[in-house]
Design a protein around this motif. Sequence first.
Motif, PDB file in Angstrom:
ATOM      1  N   CYS A  19       0.848  -1.194   0.000  1.00  0.00           N
ATOM      2  CA  CYS A  19       0.000   0.000   0.000  1.00  0.00           C
ATOM      3  C   CYS A  19       0.888   1.251   0.000  1.00  0.00           C
ATOM      4  CB  CYS A  19      -0.920  -0.014   1.218  1.00  0.00           C
ATOM      5  SG  CYS A  19      -0.065   0.120   2.804  1.00  0.00           S
ATOM      6  N   LEU A  20       0.274   2.407  -0.068  1.00  0.00           N
ATOM      7  CA  LEU A  20       0.992   3.676  -0.133  1.00  0.00           C
ATOM      8  C   LEU A  20       1.841   3.934   1.109  1.00  0.00           C
ATOM      9  CD1 LEU A  20       1.470   6.345  -1.681  1.00  0.00           C
ATOM     10  CD2 LEU A  20      -0.593   7.234  -0.570  1.00  0.00           C
ATOM     11  N   SER A  92      -5.187   2.987   0.423  1.00  0.00           N
ATOM     12  CA  SER A  92      -4.794   2.357  -0.843  1.00  0.00           C
ATOM     13  C   SER A  92      -5.626   1.117  -1.113  1.00  0.00           C
ATOM     14  CB  SER A  92      -3.328   1.912  -0.795  1.00  0.00           C
ATOM     15  OG  SER A  92      -2.467   3.007  -0.726  1.00  0.00           O
ATOM     16  N   THR A 110      -0.697  -1.434  -7.151  1.00  0.00           N
ATOM     17  CA  THR A 110      -0.063  -1.710  -5.860  1.00  0.00           C
ATOM     18  C   THR A 110       1.179  -2.588  -5.979  1.00  0.00           C
ATOM     19  OG1 THR A 110      -1.432  -3.666  -5.388  1.00  0.00           O
ATOM     20  CG2 THR A 110      -2.298  -1.520  -4.684  1.00  0.00           C
TER      21      THR A 110
END
Length: 148
Positions: A19-20, A92, A110
């Motif tokens: 994820c971010l 995300s 992702t």
Amino acid sequence: MSTITSEANATDKTVKGSCLCGAVSYQFSGEPRGFQYCHCSRCQKASGSAHGSFMFVKPDQFSWLSGASLVTRYEVPEARFYASCFCSRCGSSLPWEVKGANNIAIPAGTLDQDPGVRPRRNIFFDYRACWFEPASELECFSEGPVRK
């Protein structure tokens, strides 16, 4: 980033994603079952973009590496196959198990590594956003546009 060059490499390859914020990470191994752009309204809403970009793997090819407790799943009650998962910290999009399909849908954005495969089709194309323009028809910059 590496590229798959043979069938033997495709079977042995492990690809990671996250994820971010980096709190959630995952991996899958082997060849994905498919890779497509989905233009349905649900994918537009969930991605905030013109389409979702998903690859699919069998559940036994997939595993969470970290942060699985931070993954939140949203079920669309009337949807036959659709759901979405996201990181509860950064929002995300994250991989999700497709209801009744024996697939894990992996949002391609992702991925942290080149999966060695490319999208093969567009689905629900008749539902594409009215403002959608194919990327090949747009001006390209290697970084941000030059300010005048």
